[in-house]
Every structure is written in structure tokens, then in C-alpha cells.
Design a protein around this motif. Structure first.
Motif, PDB file in Angstrom:
ATOM      1  N   LYS A 193     -20.541  65.326  20.601  1.00  0.00           N
ATOM      2  CA  LYS A 193     -21.542  66.377  20.824  1.00  0.00           C
ATOM      3  C   LYS A 193     -22.033  66.944  19.491  1.00  0.00           C
ATOM      4  O   LYS A 193     -23.199  67.259  19.323  1.00  0.00           O
ATOM      5  CB  LYS A 193     -20.932  67.506  21.667  1.00  0.00           C
ATOM      6  N   THR A 215     -17.351  61.826  32.855  1.00  0.00           N
ATOM      7  CA  THR A 215     -17.075  62.669  34.018  1.00  0.00           C
ATOM      8  C   THR A 215     -15.689  62.337  34.574  1.00  0.00           C
ATOM      9  O   THR A 215     -15.149  61.253  34.313  1.00  0.00           O
ATOM     10  CB  THR A 215     -18.109  62.425  35.137  1.00  0.00           C
ATOM     11  N   LYS A 216     -15.124  63.268  35.310  1.00  0.00           N
ATOM     12  CA  LYS A 216     -13.833  63.016  35.940  1.00  0.00           C
ATOM     13  C   LYS A 216     -13.925  61.855  36.926  1.00  0.00           C
ATOM     14  O   LYS A 216     -12.974  61.093  37.098  1.00  0.00           O
ATOM     15  CB  LYS A 216     -13.337  64.276  36.653  1.00  0.00           C
ATOM     16  N   GLU A 234     -12.329  61.258  20.594  1.00  0.00           N
ATOM     17  CA  GLU A 234     -13.015  62.552  20.446  1.00  0.00           C
ATOM     18  C   GLU A 234     -12.732  63.127  19.063  1.00  0.00           C
ATOM     19  O   GLU A 234     -12.066  62.494  18.251  1.00  0.00           O
ATOM     20  CB  GLU A 234     -12.552  63.545  21.521  1.00  0.00           C
ATOM     21  N   SER A 238     -12.890  69.837  19.715  1.00  0.00           N
ATOM     22  CA  SER A 238     -13.794  69.745  20.857  1.00  0.00           C
ATOM     23  C   SER A 238     -13.041  70.179  22.110  1.00  0.00           C
ATOM     24  O   SER A 238     -11.834  70.007  22.212  1.00  0.00           O
ATOM     25  CB  SER A 238     -14.274  68.301  21.019  1.00  0.00           C
ATOM     26  N   ASN A 239     -13.756  70.722  23.071  1.00  0.00           N
ATOM     27  CA  ASN A 239     -13.078  71.120  24.325  1.00  0.00           C
ATOM     28  C   ASN A 239     -13.263  70.083  25.427  1.00  0.00           C
ATOM     29  O   ASN A 239     -13.001  70.351  26.595  1.00  0.00           O
ATOM     30  CB  ASN A 239     -13.585  72.487  24.803  1.00  0.00           C
ATOM     31  N   GLU A 240     -13.710  68.866  25.038  1.00  0.00           N
ATOM     32  CA  GLU A 240     -13.949  67.823  26.040  1.00  0.00           C
ATOM     33  C   GLU A 240     -12.660  67.427  26.750  1.00  0.00           C
ATOM     34  O   GLU A 240     -12.654  67.210  27.961  1.00  0.00           O
ATOM     35  CB  GLU A 240     -14.595  66.596  25.387  1.00  0.00           C
ATOM     36  N   GLU A 242     -10.044  69.212  27.294  1.00  0.00           N
ATOM     37  CA  GLU A 242      -9.677  70.307  28.201  1.00  0.00           C
ATOM     38  C   GLU A 242     -10.486  70.221  29.492  1.00  0.00           C
ATOM     39  O   GLU A 242      -9.948  70.365  30.588  1.00  0.00           O
ATOM     40  CB  GLU A 242      -9.930  71.654  27.511  1.00  0.00           C
ATOM     41  N   LYS A 243     -11.779  69.948  29.354  1.00  0.00           N
ATOM     42  CA  LYS A 243     -12.655  69.813  30.529  1.00  0.00           C
ATOM     43  C   LYS A 243     -12.196  68.673  31.436  1.00  0.00           C
ATOM     44  O   LYS A 243     -12.289  68.755  32.655  1.00  0.00           O
ATOM     45  CB  LYS A 243     -14.096  69.537  30.082  1.00  0.00           C
ATOM     46  N   LEU A 244     -11.739  67.582  30.802  1.00  0.00           N
ATOM     47  CA  LEU A 244     -11.362  66.385  31.560  1.00  0.00           C
ATOM     48  C   LEU A 244      -9.887  66.382  31.967  1.00  0.00           C
ATOM     49  O   LEU A 244      -9.424  65.448  32.607  1.00  0.00           O
ATOM     50  CB  LEU A 244     -11.673  65.129  30.735  1.00  0.00           C
ATOM     51  N   GLY A 245      -9.145  67.408  31.584  1.00  0.00           N
ATOM     52  CA  GLY A 245      -7.733  67.509  31.958  1.00  0.00           C
ATOM     53  C   GLY A 245      -6.820  66.589  31.169  1.00  0.00           C
ATOM     54  O   GLY A 245      -5.750  66.204  31.651  1.00  0.00           O
ATOM     55  N   LYS A 247      -4.224  65.953  28.219  1.00  0.00           N
ATOM     56  CA  LYS A 247      -3.289  66.763  27.436  1.00  0.00           C
ATOM     57  C   LYS A 247      -2.586  65.966  26.335  1.00  0.00           C
ATOM     58  O   LYS A 247      -2.070  66.536  25.377  1.00  0.00           O
ATOM     59  CB  LYS A 247      -2.241  67.379  28.366  1.00  0.00           C
TER      60      LYS A 247
END
Length: 268
Positions: A193, A215-216, A234, A238-240, A242-245, A247
């Protein structure tokens, strides 16, 4: 959407100014392969030719390579950092991309974002002759550069590459057609991004890249298709993930460092 961008992009095939008949023939063959116009190169600069004929880019056939040229940009196939990474791996050094994928000789991997095949070359070297790599690339011009580049490239051992298959198709369409457990690993390297403005080569490439995020739903399809794990590239910070779960990841801790997120099949 990406196919719409290809249709909007005005691009033609030409040659260098000093082209002989064989180079002109090659340019005409490429124009047929890609179904785009061939224009005979006059004594004009690339910039003047683009402006004169109203094209966005010219795909220029040179003696030793094919180059996509814009007014102020250049894209061509090159192994980039892959050779250094391969040598590093063979010296026993840890490379985060291999720590994350856990690839071994004989494995198979689906590289959903082939681009210019830098990561796929690393995968190819690790899985060896008994393994294979399939790379999907939605942009037909980039797919063509990679296919032609790989066909004429000799690797760090001086051997030709014959375990990478280039597929000009969106990864969404390709994954949906695959059966369960088709590949050991499925890999994604989506465009970041926040671009690295310092990299001229990446900035030139961005106009041809697919910019949509993961996307999930597509990750669930990737988990269905893989036997072992899904890996996503990534940047740290980035918070990508986190968005996609996601860890679990490998790579640098500093903000902006390259990291590789992992989703294991056995914990879905």
C-alpha cells in the motif's frame, strides 16, 4: 479490473533504431503474440515516438531483451536479487522467504503474484528438478516479459530454468479451478500500500501491477488448494496481517522491513 486497465493502455511493439530484418521480424512476431500493433521505428526518440503516435508505452525489441518503455520509465526482465538470495541460501544463511515457506527439494509452490519472477527463481532453486513452480500473472505484458526472460536465462549453475510455468491469468480465477491440496505452498506478494519511492524499477512496474489487496475469502481458497501453508509478503508496520488474522511471520522487526506471514494448513 486489471484486464480493463490493459485494454485502456495503448501499447505497440517496435525495435531499436538500428534494427536489421531479423529484429523487425521478431517484433512482428511479438505483436502477433500479444495482439498489439507493430510500428516500424523511425529516427525518433522513444519519447517522441510515444507522443507522435499517441501511445502510453512502447514494447521495444532489443538485441538481447524486450523492454517496455514509457516517456520516463523502463521495465524489463532481470533476475534482480534472486541470484544473491540463492547463493546465500546455499551458503547456509537464513532467508526469511524460505523460513516462512519451508520449501524443500521436490516441493511444489503456486506463486500467485509472479511479476518479474524474482521470488519464483528462488523457489525454483530450492525445490530443484523434482519440484516445480507455477506463477500466475494477470498482466499479459509482464507475463510475456517473464516467460521470455525465463526461457533465455541460465541460472547461477549455468542451467536453463525448466521448472517454472508462467500462467497469464488472475490468481483468483486460477485458484478457484484448482483441486484441494494441489500445491505444497501458496504464496502471495501483493503490491504494498505504501510504495518504496526510492526504487525506480518498482515505480516503473507499478502501472502494470495489480493493486487490489487480499481478502479472507481468497485466503480460504488458498488454504484449500495448499497442502502445507499459505505465505504472504508484507512490510513491518502494515496492518494488513491484522486485518487478515495472520499472527505468525518471519522477517525483520524494524518498521518497513520485509516480513512473511504464514497460515498453516493444519490450524485452519
Amino acid at each position: 479490473m486489471e484486464k480493463d486497465r490493459e485494454r485502456e493502455m495503448k501499447i505497440a511493439v517496435t525495435t531499436t533504431r538500428d534494427a536489421d530484418e531479423s529484429l523487425n521480424h521478431k517484433a512482428k512476431d511479438v505483436s502477433k503474440d500479444l495482439n498489439i500493433p507493430y510500428i516500424k521505428r523511425g529516427n525518433f526518440s522513444i519519447k517522441k515516438t510515444i507522443l507522435k503516435d499517441g501511445f502510453d508505452y512502447l514494447l521495444v525489441i532489443e538485441r538481447d531483451k524486450i523492454v517496455i518503455k514509457g516517456e520516463d520509465s523502463t521495465v524489463f526482465w532481470h533476475p534482480n536479487m534472486s541470484e544473491l538470495k540463492i547463493k546465500s541460501i546455499r551458503q547456509g544463511n537464513k532467508e526469511a522467504i524460505i523460513e516462512a515457506t519451508k520449501l524443500e527439494e521436490g516441493n511444489s509452490i503456486l506463486d500467485c503474484t509472479l511479476g518479474l519472477a524474482g521470488d519464483s527463481l528462488v523457489f525454483s532453486a530450492v525445490v530443484g528438478e523434482k519440484g516445480y513452480v507455477v506463477g500466475t500473472e494477470v498482466n499479459k505484458y509482464i507475463a510475456y516479459l517473464s516467460k521470455c526472460g525465463l526461457e533465455t536465462y541460465n541460472d547461477v549453475d549455468g542451467k536453463t530454468i525448466d521448472n517454472i510455468k508462467v500462467v497469464n491469468e488472475s490468481y483468483e480465477n486460477y485458484i478457484l479451478k484448482q483441486s484441494d491440496n494441489s500445491f505444497d505452498v501458496v504464496y502471495f506478494d501483493p503490491m504494498f500500500k505504501e510504495p518504496n519511492r526510492k526504487s525506480a524499477s518498482i515505480n516503473s512496474f507499478r502501472d502494470f501491477a495489480d493493486h487490489k489487496g487480499l481478502t479472507k475469502e481468497i485466503l480460504m481458497e488458498a488454504l484449500r488448494v495448499c497442502r502445507k501453508r499459505v505465505v504472504i509478503k508484507e512490510r513491518q508496520g502494515s496492518n494488513e496481517f491484522e486485518k487478515l488474522g495472520i499472527k505468525k511471520y518471519y522477517g525483520g522487526k524494524k518498521n518497513g522491513a520485509i516480513i512473511y506471514g504464514v497460515i498453516e494448513k493444519n490450524i485452519q
